[in-house]
Design an enzyme around this catalytic site. Structure first.
Site, short mmCIF file in Angstrom:
data_model
loop_
_atom_site.label_atom_id
_atom_site.label_comp_id
_atom_site.label_asym_id
_atom_site.label_seq_id
_atom_site.Cartn_x
_atom_site.Cartn_y
_atom_site.Cartn_z
N GLU A 37 44.69 31.18 37.81
CA GLU A 37 45.83 31.17 38.76
C GLU A 37 45.29 30.60 40.06
O GLU A 37 44.68 31.33 40.85
CB GLU A 37 46.37 32.59 38.96
N CYS A 52 49.79 32.24 47.10
CA CYS A 52 49.67 30.94 46.42
C CYS A 52 51.03 30.28 46.25
O CYS A 52 51.09 29.08 46.00
CB CYS A 52 49.05 31.11 45.04
C1 SIN Z 1 49.81 34.90 44.55
O1 SIN Z 1 49.65 34.63 45.72
O2 SIN Z 1 49.12 34.37 43.68
C2 SIN Z 1 50.81 35.93 44.08
C3 SIN Z 1 52.15 35.86 44.65
C4 SIN Z 1 53.11 36.78 43.95
O3 SIN Z 1 52.81 37.31 42.87
O4 SIN Z 1 54.20 36.98 44.46
#
Ligand code: SIN
Length: 492
Positions: free
Chosen positions: A259, A293
């Site tokens: 991820e 992310c």
């Molecule tokens: C992430 O920043 O990878 C996760 C964001 C989310 O699950 O809402």
């Protein structure tokens, strides 16, 4: 010191084989409150031998755990969900303390983390296989899914509880045992989760948390990758580190989930409900101050509503209340460290030097602390600017004008990344065209907040592979076994 109802949730040692162990390491690392810069705790930087021992005990635990009934695993997962909800306030305080995010966001994160255990408590019982007819009429093929084995979980700072939960829950549901390495800046949330998992009934050795400093992280990452015992690694973090882990895992042909970084575009068409689009674009851009992310990195607004959108956007940003995440009424708190601020400043300066117009200058807030930054907003951004091509991971709103859907689609896809995209429109043709052709693992239509335990989370291109959450999330922790039953119509 943050006051908790249950002070036992604060742990200061690694958790291995169901015990809080005393490390023999002579080295330690310090965890700081990013808001006050005060020392929270000093933790052992575990030795290589200790990590190897944790991996071995995790494997011994696996040999038993893989035979447990999914109904039993479902019960433990459900217990853990209940315990997290019972301790929500304490767990949220731990997040705010070590990560800095606002307490309201931290409470949201804890509920989000818990929801993965709730979801996978149910999925544990629904790991289906197939029966298949091969060419030979006398044979039948049956498939079923078995746990992959010991899994290594490498977790980030931005969701100290939820990212671990999103990996742990499907791993346990599938019958895997786990060894989790939290980010050196936010280890307390993982230790608290291990404490509650033990209370929930998970057998010793199924959930191990190892503690590693920033300096030792590359060596321990390599150890995970080269371990013949660890059969799978799930990593959430940057694309360069993901690539390195993939290279290092080649010697053991490990299964991987990655991820990685994003560069999420938000596309606002002329026909969008403008006030809603503004509100949601802000929610996406400034969630955790841009440190997710899936945060909006590039905000594309169609020419007909460009000026109006910009005006409404900055009106809202001006009303943010920046401060310590524990203070009531604070809407946005601090960043994780000053390196995060350097990147925001770099992207801001680069854009302005290439002609971007400053709508809100923002900038450092030294009176609050070195990790505080008031959000910046710029418009008339162009494709040659860093903010368009790299993930800022911070509070810089970058707005770009577009004319046609073909043009904006081309710009959106012109990046090596493909995690999340957002489309705002009331026109089904625009919505479908963009959803179909955007090169990203996730498209959110008319909403800026979309992640959920029921939704498959994951990217394409250099944003990684594998899916977390949803009915697909468990696949990453299983291997398909096929059994061919031969000669089944032969009765003699
Ligand atoms: C992430 O920043 O990878 C996760 C964001 C989310 O699950 O809402």
């Amino acid at each position: 010191m943050v006051q908790l109802k249950n002070p036992d949730l604060i742990r200061s040692t690694p958790f291995v084989n169901g015990e809080w162990i005393t490390s023999k390491s002579t080295k330690t690392f310090k965890v700081f409150d990013p808001a006050t810069e005060e020392l929270i705790i000093e933790l052992p930087d575990q030795t290589r031998e200790e990590i190897e021992y944790a991996i071995e005990t995790c494997h011994i635990a696996y040999e038993k755990f893989k035979h447990t009934s999914p109904y039993e695993r479902a019960k433990w997962l459900r217990n853990l969900y209940n315990l997290i909800i019972e301790n929500v306030d304490d767990l949220a305080k731990i997040i705010t303390w070590e990560n800095g995010k606002c307490l309201t966001d931290a409470i949201g994160e804890i509920k989000y983390a818990a929801s993965y255990f709730e979801w996978f408590a149910e999925e544990a019982k629904r790991i289906y296989g197939h029966t298949i007819q091969p060419q030979n009429q006398n044979n039948k093929v049956i498939t079923y899914k078995q746990p992959i084995g010991v899994v290594g979980l490498l977790c980030p700072f931005n969701f100290p509880s939820a990212m671990g939960a999103r990996k742990l829950a499907p791993a346990f549901a599938a019958g895997c045992t786990t060894i989790l390495k939290p980010d050196f800046q936010t280890p307390l949330s993982s230790l608290a989760l291990a404490y509650l998992a033990h209370e929930a009934g998970f057998p010793p050795g199924t959930f191990n948390v190892v503690l590693v400093s920033q300096a030792s992280t590359p060596e321990m990452g390599l150890l995970f990758c080269e371990s013949k015992i660890i059969k799978k690694i799930s990593f959430t973090g940057s694309t360069p580190v993901g690539k390195l882990l993939m290279k290092q895992s080649s010697s053991t042909l490990k299964k991987l989930s990655m991820e990685l970084g994003g560069n999420a575009p938000v596309i606002i068409f002329d026909d969008a409900k403008l006030d809603w689009a503004v509100e949601q674009a802000i929610a996406s851009k400034f969630r955790s101050l841009g440190q997710t992310c899936v945060c909006a990195n590039r905000i594309y607004v169609q020419a007909g509503v460009y000026e109006k959108f910009n005006q409404k956007f900055i009106e809202k940003v001006k009303h943010f209340k920046i401060g310590n995440g524990f203070e009531p009424g604070v809407t946005h708190a601090c960043l994780i460290n000053d390196r995060a601020i350097l990147k925001v400043e770099d992207h801001f300066k680069d854009a302005v030097s290439k002609g971007a117009k400053v709508l809100i200058a923002g900038g450092k807030l030294p009176a609050l602390g070195k990790n505080f930054y008031a959000p910046s907003v710029i418009c008339d951004v162009t494709n040659d600017m860093k903010v368009v091509n790299e993930e800022t991971f911070g509070p810089l709103g970058a707005i770009i004008k577009f004319e046609t859907k073909e043009q904006v689609l081309h710009w959106c896809n012109d990046t090596p990344f493909g995690l999340a995209s957002y489309v705002f429109s009331e026109n089904l043709n625009n919505i479908w065209y963009m959803s179909e052709y955007l090169e990203s693992g996730m498209v959110a239509v008319n909403t800026g907040i979309f992640t959920d335990a029921a939704m498959p989370f994951g990217g394409v291109k250099e944003s990684g592979f594998g899916r977390e959450g949803s009915m697909y999330g468990i696949d990453d922790y299983t291997v398909v076994k096929s059994i061919t039953l031969g000669n089944i119509y032969h009765h003699a």
